[in-house]
Write an enzyme that holds these catalytic residues in place. Sequence first.
Site, PDB file in Angstrom:
ATOM      1  N   ASP A  13       0.806  -1.228   0.000  1.00 49.52           N
ATOM      2  CA  ASP A  13       0.000   0.000   0.000  1.00 49.52           C
ATOM      3  C   ASP A  13       0.838   1.277   0.000  1.00 49.52           C
ATOM      4  O   ASP A  13       0.432   2.302   0.552  1.00 49.52           O
ATOM      5  CB  ASP A  13      -0.960   0.020   1.212  1.00 49.52           C
ATOM      6  CG  ASP A  13      -1.894  -1.171   1.212  1.00 49.52           C
ATOM      7  OD1 ASP A  13      -2.230  -1.651   0.117  1.00 49.52           O
ATOM      8  OD2 ASP A  13      -2.291  -1.606   2.307  1.00 49.52           O
ATOM      9  N   LYS A  16       1.707   2.260  -4.997  1.00 52.47           N
ATOM     10  CA  LYS A  16       2.245   1.710  -6.249  1.00 52.47           C
ATOM     11  C   LYS A  16       1.308   1.996  -7.418  1.00 52.47           C
ATOM     12  O   LYS A  16       1.749   2.332  -8.511  1.00 52.47           O
ATOM     13  CB  LYS A  16       2.440   0.181  -6.111  1.00 52.47           C
ATOM     14  CG  LYS A  16       3.459  -0.205  -5.046  1.00 52.47           C
ATOM     15  CD  LYS A  16       3.581  -1.713  -4.903  1.00 52.47           C
ATOM     16  CE  LYS A  16       2.342  -2.389  -4.371  1.00 52.47           C
ATOM     17  NZ  LYS A  16       1.962  -2.014  -2.998  1.00 52.47           N
ATOM     18  N   GLY A  40      -4.657  -4.320  -3.746  1.00 51.80           N
ATOM     19  CA  GLY A  40      -5.628  -3.280  -4.060  1.00 51.80           C
ATOM     20  C   GLY A  40      -4.849  -2.040  -4.437  1.00 51.80           C
ATOM     21  O   GLY A  40      -4.199  -1.432  -3.580  1.00 51.80           O
ATOM     22  N   HIS A  41      -4.832  -1.710  -5.715  1.00 50.77           N
ATOM     23  CA  HIS A  41      -4.035  -0.579  -6.203  1.00 50.77           C
ATOM     24  C   HIS A  41      -4.974   0.554  -6.619  1.00 50.77           C
ATOM     25  O   HIS A  41      -5.770   0.402  -7.542  1.00 50.77           O
ATOM     26  CB  HIS A  41      -3.155  -1.020  -7.380  1.00 50.77           C
ATOM     27  CG  HIS A  41      -2.133  -2.053  -6.991  1.00 50.77           C
ATOM     28  ND1 HIS A  41      -1.277  -2.647  -7.874  1.00 50.77           N
ATOM     29  CD2 HIS A  41      -1.836  -2.589  -5.777  1.00 50.77           C
ATOM     30  CE1 HIS A  41      -0.497  -3.499  -7.229  1.00 50.77           C
ATOM     31  NE2 HIS A  41      -0.826  -3.485  -5.953  1.00 50.77           N
ATOM     32  N   GLN A 223       1.932  -5.987  -3.272  1.00 54.63           N
ATOM     33  CA  GLN A 223       2.393  -6.095  -1.885  1.00 54.63           C
ATOM     34  C   GLN A 223       3.667  -5.263  -1.683  1.00 54.63           C
ATOM     35  O   GLN A 223       3.852  -4.295  -2.413  1.00 54.63           O
ATOM     36  CB  GLN A 223       2.609  -7.569  -1.471  1.00 54.63           C
ATOM     37  CG  GLN A 223       1.319  -8.354  -1.303  1.00 54.63           C
ATOM     38  CD  GLN A 223       0.697  -8.839  -2.593  1.00 54.63           C
ATOM     39  OE1 GLN A 223       1.354  -9.465  -3.400  1.00 54.63           O
ATOM     40  NE2 GLN A 223      -0.586  -8.569  -2.790  1.00 54.63           N
TER      41      GLN A 223
HETATM   42  P1  GDP Z   1      -0.855   0.367  -3.495  1.00 56.47           P
HETATM   43  O1  GDP Z   1      -1.434  -0.924  -3.040  1.00 56.47           O
HETATM   44  O2  GDP Z   1       0.620   0.453  -3.263  1.00 56.47           O
HETATM   45  O3  GDP Z   1      -1.211   0.702  -4.913  1.00 56.47           O
HETATM   46  O4  GDP Z   1      -1.491   1.510  -2.579  1.00 56.47           O
HETATM   47  P2  GDP Z   1      -3.050   1.645  -2.170  1.00 56.47           P
HETATM   48  O5  GDP Z   1      -3.807   2.117  -3.337  1.00 56.47           O
HETATM   49  O6  GDP Z   1      -3.509   0.424  -1.490  1.00 56.47           O
HETATM   50  O7  GDP Z   1      -2.949   2.747  -1.046  1.00 56.47           O
HETATM   51  C1  GDP Z   1      -2.342   3.985  -1.281  1.00 56.47           C
HETATM   52  C2  GDP Z   1      -3.361   5.086  -0.972  1.00 56.47           C
HETATM   53  O8  GDP Z   1      -2.691   6.337  -0.968  1.00 56.47           O
HETATM   54  C3  GDP Z   1      -4.445   5.214  -2.018  1.00 56.47           C
HETATM   55  O9  GDP Z   1      -5.614   5.639  -1.387  1.00 56.47           O
HETATM   56  C4  GDP Z   1      -3.908   6.321  -2.947  1.00 56.47           C
HETATM   57  O10 GDP Z   1      -4.931   7.004  -3.642  1.00 56.47           O
HETATM   58  C5  GDP Z   1      -3.247   7.192  -1.944  1.00 56.47           C
HETATM   59  N1  GDP Z   1      -2.130   8.020  -2.424  1.00 56.47           N
HETATM   60  C6  GDP Z   1      -1.082   7.663  -3.211  1.00 56.47           C
HETATM   61  N2  GDP Z   1      -0.175   8.666  -3.256  1.00 56.47           N
HETATM   62  C7  GDP Z   1      -0.666   9.654  -2.474  1.00 56.47           C
HETATM   63  C8  GDP Z   1      -0.162  10.927  -2.075  1.00 56.47           C
HETATM   64  O11 GDP Z   1       0.932  11.345  -2.436  1.00 56.47           O
HETATM   65  N3  GDP Z   1      -0.954  11.663  -1.235  1.00 56.47           N
HETATM   66  C9  GDP Z   1      -2.167  11.223  -0.803  1.00 56.47           C
HETATM   67  N4  GDP Z   1      -2.880  12.015  -0.020  1.00 56.47           N
HETATM   68  N5  GDP Z   1      -2.651  10.025  -1.143  1.00 56.47           N
HETATM   69  C10 GDP Z   1      -1.898   9.235  -1.953  1.00 56.47           C
HETATM   70  P1  IMO Z   2      -0.966  -4.161  -2.271  1.00 54.84           P
HETATM   71  O1  IMO Z   2      -0.529  -4.731  -3.600  1.00 54.84           O
HETATM   72  C1  IMO Z   2      -0.953  -4.524   2.051  1.00 54.84           C
HETATM   73  C2  IMO Z   2      -0.960  -8.562   3.731  1.00 54.84           C
HETATM   74  C3  IMO Z   2      -2.192  -8.990   4.509  1.00 54.84           C
HETATM   75  C4  IMO Z   2      -1.536  -9.913   5.515  1.00 54.84           C
HETATM   76  C5  IMO Z   2      -0.446 -10.600   4.709  1.00 54.84           C
HETATM   77  C6  IMO Z   2      -0.840 -11.948   4.150  1.00 54.84           C
HETATM   78  O2  IMO Z   2      -2.260  -3.454  -2.309  1.00 54.84           O
HETATM   79  O3  IMO Z   2       0.135  -3.384  -1.638  1.00 54.84           O
HETATM   80  P2  IMO Z   2      -2.447 -12.724   2.178  1.00 54.84           P
HETATM   81  O4  IMO Z   2      -3.902 -12.471   1.953  1.00 54.84           O
HETATM   82  O5  IMO Z   2      -1.564 -12.235   1.084  1.00 54.84           O
HETATM   83  O6  IMO Z   2      -2.152 -14.140   2.540  1.00 54.84           O
HETATM   84  O7  IMO Z   2      -2.099 -11.856   3.487  1.00 54.84           O
HETATM   85  O8  IMO Z   2      -0.149  -9.726   3.643  1.00 54.84           O
HETATM   86  N1  IMO Z   2      -1.200  -8.078   2.353  1.00 54.84           N
HETATM   87  C7  IMO Z   2      -1.154  -6.797   1.995  1.00 54.84           C
HETATM   88  N2  IMO Z   2      -0.972  -5.685   2.736  1.00 54.84           N
HETATM   89  N3  IMO Z   2      -1.082  -4.428   0.721  1.00 54.84           N
HETATM   90  C8  IMO Z   2      -1.240  -5.526  -0.037  1.00 54.84           C
HETATM   91  O9  IMO Z   2      -1.247  -5.483  -1.382  1.00 54.84           O
HETATM   92  C9  IMO Z   2      -1.330  -6.782   0.600  1.00 54.84           C
HETATM   93  N4  IMO Z   2      -1.505  -8.051   0.166  1.00 54.84           N
HETATM   94  C10 IMO Z   2      -1.417  -8.836   1.249  1.00 54.84           C
HETATM   95  O10 IMO Z   2      -2.823  -7.900   5.114  1.00 54.84           O
HETATM   96  O11 IMO Z   2      -0.898  -9.156   6.517  1.00 54.84           O
HETATM   97 MG    MG Z   3      -2.959  -1.596  -1.792  1.00 54.80          MG
END
Ligand code: GDP
Ligand code: IMO
Ligand code: MG
Length: 422
Positions: A13, A16, A40-41, A223
Amino acid sequence: MANTILVGAQWGDEGKGKIIDVLTEQADVVVRYAGGNNAGHTVWVGKQKYVLHLIPSGILRQRKLCVIGNGVVIDPIGLVSEIRALHKLGIKVGKNLVVSETAHVVFPYHRELDAQREVLKGKNKIGTTKRGIGPAYGDKAARVGLRMADLVDPVRLQEKLARRIAENNEVLKALGAKPLSFKAVFAEYNEAGKFLKPFVENTVVLLHQTMRRGEDILFEGAQGTFLDIDHGTYPFVTSSNTTAGGACTGSGVPPHRMDRVVGVMKAYTTRVGEGPLPTENQEISDLLHGMGREFGATTGRARRCGWFDSVATRHATMVNGIDDLAVTNLDGLDTVATIKACVAYRHGKKRYDYMPNDAEVLAACEPVYAEFEGWLTPTHQAKTWKQLPPKARAYLKAIAELTGAKLFIASVGPGRDQTIFV
Ligand code: GDP
Ligand code: IMO
Ligand code: MG
């Protein structure tokens, strides 16, 4: 742009999805190489929010080929609904998406076993996303998994699935869970197989063809480094190689064709699920949750938050070979008067400048902090490096130096135009 691997340098998270979307502009092909719909991206395009789970985030840009590589585990029901949801939002998914015929399939018994094992672990649970990821990769390693080529062939699906359901039902019954109906699972999966058949191909050959044409590939990590099955905080990890090496094995593109690694990290640290998080801090958690931030994109769970941890990001630079850094969520620290960044750990009398492998030792480590003066100014409207407050620039420079890679992007908001190229 050359072939670029993008990885998360923390616990997932990191943002990415947003950075992939920005970099896709210069790429021809975007490839997911590991994980499944545990990911979840999030990508914002104008006022529209998209959350991608299995489909590469590149799908939101026109004329980009998106590939789900062999290293991914695919829940076909999830994939079909993701494609349909994108269609509803006006995003075309057709010839621009190709799925590896050797990617493994996630079945309902994987999800059920994932849930049951978590219950059995009690207070030692991992806190998985319950998407069946661990059991699906387990079957792959045990050589009893079904692959996408099996899913799209009704005869093979019927034969192999019958055997897997018979075996797994015994396990489920022993665990006190309800056995599955072969008929129902077959019907649902066969239907998904029919829908997905046109997408399924030999993606290794396809990727090598694109490279021969001189096209540039962007590898979308899922991840983060510390969720990697080998390099993460085992056993509190996911079940795939999320680090840069996984891009080779998970796609069939060899190491010498990789030109560059971009590491994405937040300006602070978050983790969702259980396991050690040395810099975890209640105050910063409360601050970010109070702003409505840091809730999981897949499960909605509140993420645990803490200060930036340069011991972790330095380790990530080492195992991934990170060249360039994209630091996101800088704006999350806009209201913090004194910002801390961890520079080492202390465990009893021992000082660690690297991550100890033992999750119990790591959990008992105390962070050693450096302090930085906060800039106390909103940054979300900054468009250039010069428009950032000097104290924010100083903080970014310091964490990049501690991490040991070049600062490439600073992100000050979720939008495309909130991206500063340094
Ligand atoms: P990922 O799994 O690495 O793609 O990240 P996620 O989407 O799960 O979580 C990142 C969160 O941060 C999302 O809600 C993005 O919209 C948000 N985000 C990414 N870059 C920024 C930033 O520079 N500022 C803010 N406020 N939100 C950001
Ligand atoms: P993105 O791509 C954050 C975490 C789960 C748990 C551990 C194992 O959005 O960054 P699993 O279901 O893979 O067996 O869970 O890994 N986890 C993540 N945490 N971002 C993710 O993906 C994750 N995918 C798995 O919360 O701790
Ligand atoms: Mg994510």
